[in-house]
Every structure is written in structure tokens, then in C-alpha cells.
Design a protein around this motif. Structure first.
Motif, PDB file in Angstrom:
ATOM      1  N   ASP A 140      -3.197   7.376  -3.758  1.00 58.14           N
ATOM      2  CA  ASP A 140      -3.210   6.179  -2.924  1.00 58.14           C
ATOM      3  C   ASP A 140      -3.564   4.881  -3.415  1.00 58.14           C
ATOM      4  N   CYS A 141      -3.101   3.822  -3.501  1.00 59.32           N
ATOM      5  CA  CYS A 141      -3.159   2.390  -3.915  1.00 59.32           C
ATOM      6  C   CYS A 141      -2.536   1.394  -3.436  1.00 59.32           C
ATOM      7  N   ASP A 152       0.798  -1.280  -0.126  1.00 54.92           N
ATOM      8  CA  ASP A 152       0.023   0.150   0.068  1.00 54.92           C
ATOM      9  C   ASP A 152       0.921   1.207  -0.096  1.00 54.92           C
ATOM     10  N   ASP A 200       1.289   5.661  -0.837  1.00 53.51           N
ATOM     11  CA  ASP A 200       0.790   7.015  -1.365  1.00 53.51           C
ATOM     12  C   ASP A 200       1.652   7.916  -2.000  1.00 53.51           C
ATOM     13  N   GLU A 228     -11.154   0.487  -1.156  1.00 54.59           N
ATOM     14  CA  GLU A 228     -10.206  -0.179  -0.803  1.00 54.59           C
ATOM     15  C   GLU A 228     -10.661  -1.567  -0.083  1.00 54.59           C
ATOM     16  N   GLU A 257      -6.659  -1.357  -3.557  1.00 50.53           N
ATOM     17  CA  GLU A 257      -7.425  -0.078  -3.672  1.00 50.53           C
ATOM     18  C   GLU A 257      -6.721   0.761  -4.691  1.00 50.53           C
TER      19      GLU A 257
HETATM   20 CO    CO Z   1      -3.695   3.144   0.714  1.00 52.51          CO
END
Ligand code: CO
Ligand code: MF3
Length: 253
Positions: A105-106, A94, A96, A202, A233
Motif C-alpha cells: 500500500d502506498c 493512493d 494497493d 501515511e 505513504e
Molecule cells: Co494507502
């Protein structure tokens, strides 16, 4: 208050999102048996900086790294360190990225090397598909909890559980903005979705039951029953029609 983003902010979020998505792809390639979570984190950090962007997680509430790397029964917020990735580990990354003050963000879960069992493969695919189930409701005319309910229903139909202690969120100039976007709940509640909102959907999913606890490092959340977990996410933009996923790699020219 939910802030509607200006076209200028959206453009910067697109850029942040492209870098974040490319960093996530890189993390997936690095998550192989033998690598340490620290190695992966440092290479991802260097990539983000090479794109003149900021790894926004560093220093967020005192968090010490550019990425969260959560392995197997770790759900979220695993701190990169000396841990060596093993064949068949589930590696959730995860991250950012900040670009000119706007954030992308992913997250995604990868299997290191060969999968340990079919259930692991299914867990990853259901978690990713759950994001897309939620995404169907990410448009004007629906409310936040319509996304939540769609994610929960899909995950539970497939025999897995959604984590309750962590939720999706609004995003923009801050990593976490209003509204909260849970992965569970009844439809028809929460704020109405409006063009220009940017949110993170997410799903965090585990193979067993959803209660979690936080390890003594103060960050790493693990499933109490030790069951394996996955996370997927993206940062998305609400439009008049189809939502736009902002965390996608830059199109090749
Ligand atoms: Co995240
Ligand atoms: N990216 C996470 C989220 O999806 C938050 C990261 S926590 C941090 O909300 F401390 F690492 F920044």
C-alpha cells in the motif's frame, strides 16, 4: 492481534510493494494537465494487472476503482472519474497491490504541471519528510505512538495540520490490520514495535485546519475549510535495525 510476518509472507509483500511503488511512479507521470482521473486510474490498473498482481482497492468495502485520486482540498479516497486535471492541481494517488495474497500500500501527492504557489511545494515536501520523521521511530524499542508524535510535531512545527479522521495501519494479508498508526498523539503509548511487523506510515497533511467531511459519494474526504491537502505513504517492515521500506521500485539489473 498484531501478526508477525513469516519470511515467506515478507518476500511476497516485497514483491507486492515493488509493483505498488512502480504503479505510484506511473501515476505521477500520468498526473498532467488535461488527463482525467479515470484515465490515470485505468492505466494504473492495467499496469498492476500486467505484473500479474491484483488492484486490491477494487471491491474493498464496495470501492469502485483501483486507485484513490484526491485533488486539491480532497484529502483521501477520491473516486476516479470525469474530472480533468488542471495546471497546478495537487493530485494525491493512493493504491494497493495484492501479490499471492500479500499486500503493498502506498500513496503520494504530485503537482500537475507548474506549481500554483510555493506553499503547495512546501506542503508536499513537508508531508513526505513527515513520513521519514516517523520512520526514525519504526524500530524495536519504540511504541507505535512514538511514530505518531514524531509526524505530528514535524508537521505542526512547519505550520501545517495533520488529519485526525484517517490513520495509518498494520498490513499483510489484509489491507488493514492492527495496529492503528495515527499521525498525532503523545509519545510512549500503543503497542511496542517488534521485528516482523509490517505497517503503513501515511501522513495526511493540510495547509489549514484538520477537520474533514465526506462528500455525498460516501468516500471522498475533503477539508472542511477547503484548504489543500497532501498524502505520502509507504508500507514498511520492522527489522532488528533500520526499517525496510517495502514499497520501493524493483532495483534495475
Ligand atoms: Co494507502
Ligand atoms: N490505501 C488506503 C489506505 O492507505 C485505503 C484504500 S481505501 C479503498 O489505507 F477503498 F480504496 F480501498
Amino acid at each position: 492481534m498484531i501478526r508477525i510476518k513469516s519470511p515467506r509472507e515478507i518476500e511476497k509483500m516485497r514483491r507486492a510493494g515493488q509493483i505498488a511503488a512502480a504503479a505510484r511512479d506511473l501515476a505521477g507521470k500520468l498526473a498532467v494537465p488535461g488527463a482525467t482521473t479515470h484515465d490515470i486510474d485505468k492505466q494504473v490498473e492495467a499496469f498492476i494487472r500486467s505484473r500479474h498482481a491484483i488492484p486490491t482497492c477494487i471491491g474493498y468495502c464496495g470501492y469502485p476503482a483501483a486507485t484513490c485520486i484526491s485533488v486539491n482540498e480532497e484529502v483521501v479516497h477520491g473516486i476516479p472519474g470525469k474530472r480533468v486535471i488542471k495546471e497546478g492541481d495537487l493530485v494525491s494517488v493512493d493504491l494497493d497491490v495484492g501479490f499471492e495474497g500479500c499486500i503493498g500500500d502506498c500513496a503520494a501527492t504530485f503537482i500537475a504541471g507548474k506549481a500554483r504557489c510555493d506553499e503547495d511545494v512546501k506542503l508536499l515536501s513537508i508531508t513526505r519528510q513527515a513520513f521519514y520523521e516517523g520512520l526514525r521511530f519504526a524500530r524495536p524499542g519504540y511504541r507505535v505512538s512514538d511514530i505518531s508524535a514524531a509526524v505530528q510535531q514535524f508537521v505542526e512545527e512547519n505550520g501545517f495540520s495533520v488529519i485526525r479522521d484517517y490513520v495509518g495501519h498494520g498490513i499483510g494479508t489484509e489491507m488493514h490490520e492492527e495496529p492503528e498508526v495515527p499521525n498525532f498523539g503523545k509519545p510512549g503509548h500503543g503497542p511496542r514495535l517488534v521485528k516482523g511487523m509490517t505497517i503503513c506510515i501515511e501522513p495526511m497533511v493540510c495547509a489549514g485546519s484538520w477537520p474533514v467531511r465526506v462528500l455525498s459519494d460516501g468516500w471522498t474526504a475533503v477539508t472542511r475549510d477547503g484548504s489543500r491537502a497532501a498524502h505520502y505513504e509507504n508500507t514498511i517492515l520492522i527489522t532488528d535495525g533500520e526499517p525496510e521500506i517495502l514499497t520501493v521500485p524493483e532495483p534495475e539489473v
